[in-house]
Design an enzyme around this catalytic site. Sequence first.
Site, PDB file in Angstrom:
ATOM      1  N   LYS A   1       0.807  -1.220   0.000  1.00 51.09           N
ATOM      2  CA  LYS A   1       0.000   0.000   0.000  1.00 51.09           C
ATOM      3  C   LYS A   1       0.842   1.272   0.000  1.00 51.09           C
ATOM      4  O   LYS A   1       0.515   2.240  -0.688  1.00 51.09           O
ATOM      5  CB  LYS A   1      -0.915   0.026   1.229  1.00 51.09           C
ATOM      6  CG  LYS A   1      -2.103  -0.919   1.138  1.00 51.09           C
ATOM      7  CD  LYS A   1      -3.040  -0.675   2.320  1.00 51.09           C
ATOM      8  CE  LYS A   1      -3.968  -1.845   2.569  1.00 51.09           C
ATOM      9  NZ  LYS A   1      -4.860  -2.164   1.457  1.00 51.09           N
TER      10      LYS A   1
ATOM     11  N   GLU B   1      -3.864   7.032   7.802  1.00 51.45           N
ATOM     12  CA  GLU B   1      -4.680   7.872   6.917  1.00 51.45           C
ATOM     13  C   GLU B   1      -5.790   8.547   7.688  1.00 51.45           C
ATOM     14  O   GLU B   1      -6.304   8.003   8.668  1.00 51.45           O
ATOM     15  CB  GLU B   1      -5.328   7.011   5.813  1.00 51.45           C
ATOM     16  CG  GLU B   1      -4.367   6.598   4.729  1.00 51.45           C
ATOM     17  CD  GLU B   1      -5.043   5.823   3.604  1.00 51.45           C
ATOM     18  OE1 GLU B   1      -6.254   5.503   3.717  1.00 51.45           O
ATOM     19  OE2 GLU B   1      -4.354   5.545   2.607  1.00 51.45           O
TER      20      GLU B   1
ATOM     21  N   HIS C   1     -16.387  -6.516   3.820  1.00 52.84           N
ATOM     22  CA  HIS C   1     -15.428  -6.410   2.723  1.00 52.84           C
ATOM     23  C   HIS C   1     -15.658  -7.412   1.600  1.00 52.84           C
ATOM     24  O   HIS C   1     -14.775  -7.649   0.780  1.00 52.84           O
ATOM     25  CB  HIS C   1     -13.986  -6.492   3.248  1.00 52.84           C
ATOM     26  CG  HIS C   1     -13.701  -5.432   4.266  1.00 52.84           C
ATOM     27  ND1 HIS C   1     -13.612  -4.098   3.940  1.00 52.84           N
ATOM     28  CD2 HIS C   1     -13.566  -5.490   5.618  1.00 52.84           C
ATOM     29  CE1 HIS C   1     -13.405  -3.395   5.035  1.00 52.84           C
ATOM     30  NE2 HIS C   1     -13.390  -4.213   6.076  1.00 52.84           N
TER      31      HIS C   1
ATOM     32  N   ARG D   1      -5.810  -7.493 -12.262  1.00 58.19           N
ATOM     33  CA  ARG D   1      -6.445  -8.702 -12.797  1.00 58.19           C
ATOM     34  C   ARG D   1      -7.788  -8.322 -13.415  1.00 58.19           C
ATOM     35  O   ARG D   1      -8.243  -7.184 -13.281  1.00 58.19           O
ATOM     36  CB  ARG D   1      -6.704  -9.697 -11.669  1.00 58.19           C
ATOM     37  CG  ARG D   1      -7.639  -9.099 -10.614  1.00 58.19           C
ATOM     38  CD  ARG D   1      -8.159 -10.095  -9.599  1.00 58.19           C
ATOM     39  NE  ARG D   1      -9.177  -9.481  -8.757  1.00 58.19           N
ATOM     40  CZ  ARG D   1      -8.939  -8.815  -7.622  1.00 58.19           C
ATOM     41  NH1 ARG D   1      -7.696  -8.679  -7.187  1.00 58.19           N
ATOM     42  NH2 ARG D   1      -9.924  -8.280  -6.935  1.00 58.19           N
TER      43      ARG D   1
HETATM   44  C1  MV4 Z   1     -10.583   3.506   4.060  1.00 60.58           C
HETATM   45  C2  MV4 Z   1     -11.848   3.826   4.587  1.00 60.58           C
HETATM   46  C3  MV4 Z   1     -11.999   5.079   5.136  1.00 60.58           C
HETATM   47  N1  MV4 Z   1     -10.958   5.940   5.176  1.00 60.58           N
HETATM   48  N2  MV4 Z   1      -9.580   4.400   4.117  1.00 60.58           N
HETATM   49  C4  MV4 Z   1     -11.492  -1.097   3.199  1.00 60.58           C
HETATM   50  C5  MV4 Z   1     -10.680  -2.114   2.445  1.00 60.58           C
HETATM   51  C6  MV4 Z   1      -9.685  -1.357   1.647  1.00 60.58           C
HETATM   52  N3  MV4 Z   1      -9.882  -1.611   0.248  1.00 60.58           N
HETATM   53  C7  MV4 Z   1      -9.875   0.085   1.987  1.00 60.58           C
HETATM   54  N4  MV4 Z   1     -10.961   0.176   2.915  1.00 60.58           N
HETATM   55  C8  MV4 Z   1     -11.309   1.379   3.469  1.00 60.58           C
HETATM   56  N5  MV4 Z   1     -10.343   2.317   3.512  1.00 60.58           N
HETATM   57  C9  MV4 Z   1      -9.792   5.577   4.667  1.00 60.58           C
HETATM   58  N6  MV4 Z   1      -8.777   6.442   4.734  1.00 60.58           N
HETATM   59  C10 MV4 Z   1     -12.853   2.892   4.533  1.00 60.58           C
HETATM   60  C11 MV4 Z   1     -12.600   1.653   3.974  1.00 60.58           C
HETATM   61  C12 MV4 Z   1     -13.703   0.756   3.954  1.00 60.58           C
HETATM   62  C13 MV4 Z   1     -14.281   0.322   2.761  1.00 60.58           C
HETATM   63  C14 MV4 Z   1     -13.776   0.729   1.519  1.00 60.58           C
HETATM   64  C15 MV4 Z   1     -14.351   0.289   0.355  1.00 60.58           C
HETATM   65  C16 MV4 Z   1     -15.460  -0.544   0.401  1.00 60.58           C
HETATM   66  C17 MV4 Z   1     -15.969  -0.965   1.597  1.00 60.58           C
HETATM   67  C18 MV4 Z   1     -15.380  -0.537   2.784  1.00 60.58           C
HETATM   68  C19 MV4 Z   1     -15.914  -0.967   3.998  1.00 60.58           C
HETATM   69  C20 MV4 Z   1     -15.345  -0.551   5.157  1.00 60.58           C
HETATM   70  C21 MV4 Z   1     -14.237   0.293   5.142  1.00 60.58           C
END
Ligand code: MV4
Length: 654
Positions: free
Chosen positions: A116, A200, A235, A293
Amino acid sequence: MFSKILIANRGEIACRVIRTAKRLGIQTVAVYSEVDAGALHVRMADEAVLIGPAPSSQSYLKSDVILKAAQQTGAQAIHPGYGFLSENADFSKACKKAGIVFIGPSEKSINAMGLKDEAKAIMEKAGVPTVPGYKGANQEAKFLKEQADKIGYPVLIKAVAGGGGKGMRLVEKSADFLDLLGNCQREGKASFGNDHVLIEKYITKPRHIEMQVFGDTHGNVVHLFERDCSLQRRHQKVVEEAPAPGMTDKMRKAMGDAAVKAAEAIDYYGAGTIEFIVDTATNDFYFMEMNTRLQVEHPVTEMITGLDLVEWQLRVAAGEKLPLAQKDLSINGHAFEVRFYAEDPAQNFLPQTGPVRHFSYVLDDGMRVDTGIEAGDKVTSFYDPMIAKLIVWDKDRADAAAKMLHLLSATKLTGLNTNQEFLAAIFREKDFLKGDVDTGFIPRHEKTLMPADYGQPRVEELALACLYYALDLGAEETDDPWTAGGSWRSGVTPASRIVELSVRDQNFAVKLSVQGRTIRSADFEASLAACADGHIEALVNGHRIAAGIVADGKALSIFHQGRVVHMHPKMHDADDDHGASNGRIVTPMPGRVVSILVKKGESVEKGQPLLIMESMKVEITIRAGCAGRVEDLSVAVNDQLPDGALLAQIAAKE
Ligand code: MV4
C-alpha cells in the site's frame, strides 16, 4: 492470436474465459483438482488436466504443475482468472521464462501495486489524489502517534501488506492510538509477514468507486468507465453496478484521467482496476489500491460498453493494440451484478456446502448468468461458495433494478440455503432505488435485509404449499405412500386435512377444509389456478399469486418474488383416526392435550373420539383405531407432548 490457451482457474470465471476463447476459435485446456473432476469448466474445455487434490494449495495454486500442464498440452498462454495465481508476480515471471504468455500484467506492474505505501507513493508522484496521511519509513510508535495527532482523528491505521479489509484499525481518539497501533502491527506481522503500517485520515462515509482500465504493450491506456461497488458486507462485494449512481460527466472525466495516469505510471498492460474511495461529504476521490487482474464484477462494464473484456485481454496478450481508443468508448444504459452465494444470512452468512439439487433460471433480453455450477454439482468448503453472478442491463437504472428483481424471482435453487432473499431485499430498498449507496448501506439496513424470519414463509407461501399437498399436486411426480392414495384429490364433499410444514427449525400446522380446488384455513382461503412446469398460480385471500415451485423428494421449495422458502411437509388427515388398528394411540405431531373424552377401562367403538389435542393452534381429534377397552391412558389435560408419544392403549375386542 493464440490457437490454444490454458485456464488456471475453476468455476464461473473459467467457464467465462472458455466461452470467449471458443467464440474466437481458440482451443482451451482446463485444469482441475480431484473434487472438480466432473465440474462444468472441465466439461466445457477441449482438454483437461488433473493438477492435484482439492485444497487449492495443492492444486490451483501449484504454479509449477500448471506450467507443466501448459507445456505438455501445447498451450501458448495461461489465463489466470481472478484469485489463485492472478496477482502472483512470480507466476507471471515464471510463465515468461517458460515461453508461455501470462494473460495479465507484467511481474513489475504486479509488484508495484503489492504494498500500500509503495503503491500510494507511485500514485502521488503521478498526480493521482491519495488520502491525506503518513506513509513513510519511520515506524516508531511515538513518531506515528505524532503523525496521527497531526492528521486529526478519526484515523485509520493500515498494514502496508494488508488486503481485503484485513490489517486495518480505526482510531477514534489520540488516547487509543498506541494500543491499536501495536494491534495492527502484530496482525500485519502474523498475517502478511510485514509489520509496516501507514496512517490515513478516516473517511467516515465513503463510496467504493473503481475505474476499469486497459493497457496494451504499445503504450496505449484507456479507461472503460466506473463501477460502483459500495454495497459490501465485511469487505465482500454484494452488488456492483455501472455507471455509478449520481456520477457527473465532470467527475467521471477526472476519475478516468486519474485512472489512466495511474496505469501509465506503472507501464500497465492488460485489464486492471483502479479502486477509489469517494467521500460522500465532499465528492473528493482518493486512490485506494489497484487490482492487477480481471475482476469478478467485469460483466457490468461489458454490459454498458458492449465489449468483451476477455477478448481484449487475449488480444493485448497476443501483442495486438487496444481495439478502441478513448474517444470511441461510451456508456450505454445501466447494469447491475449480484453475487449469488451458498451462504445463509439467517446464520450470520455461514457458507453452505453440499449438493445443489435443482438450479434453474429464466433469461430474458438484457439478462446474463455467469456460473460454473449445474444441478448435481457439489458446493464444497475448499473454494469460494459463489454459485453464480446474476447480471442485468437496461436503458436506465430503475429499469435495470426492476429487471434484477425479475431475474432473482425466476431463479430457483434447492439443496442449499442461499443469499437470494437478501439480494432481492436490497433491490426493494427505497434508498437503494434512489441511488443512495455507500459502504455503510448494508449494516444500516440490516433489519430489513437480514430479518429475524429470513427464509420463513408468509401466509401466501404457506397457502401455496398447502394447496400443493392438500390437493395432491405432486401425485404424478412422486410415489410417496401418503400422496399415492389420492383419496382427497377431487373430493366433492369437503374434507378436513392438516398440513404440517417444517421450515428450518419452525413448525407450522395448518388445518384445512378442502373442497375441489379450494382450501380454507383460519388465515387464508386459496384456490388453485394452475400448477405445472415448476410454476404454481393461485388466488390467495383474493390476490393472484404466481410462484416457482420445486418438489424434491419430501421437500418443497417455493420461489416467490425473490423470497425462498424450503419446506418439509407432514400430512395428517384430521378426520381419520390416528390410532393404529393394533390399539396403540400416539400423538400425530407435537402438541398439548386439550381434553380427554374417555376414561380408563371404558369400552370404545372404532372411530370414537378419545382425546382432543392442540398443535400450533390447530385442534386435532384423536380417535380409536379399533373397537376395544381403553387400557393405558396416562396423559392429562395440558400435557405438552412430543411427536409420537403414547396417548392410550386399547385392548382390541376379540
Ligand atoms: C478507508 C476507509 C476510510 N478511510 N480508508 C477497506 C478495504 C480497503 N480496500 C480500503 N478500505 C477502506 N479504507 C480511509 N482512509 C474505509 C474503507 C472501507 C471500505 C472501503 C471500500 C469498500 C468498503 C469498505 C468498507 C469498510 C471500510
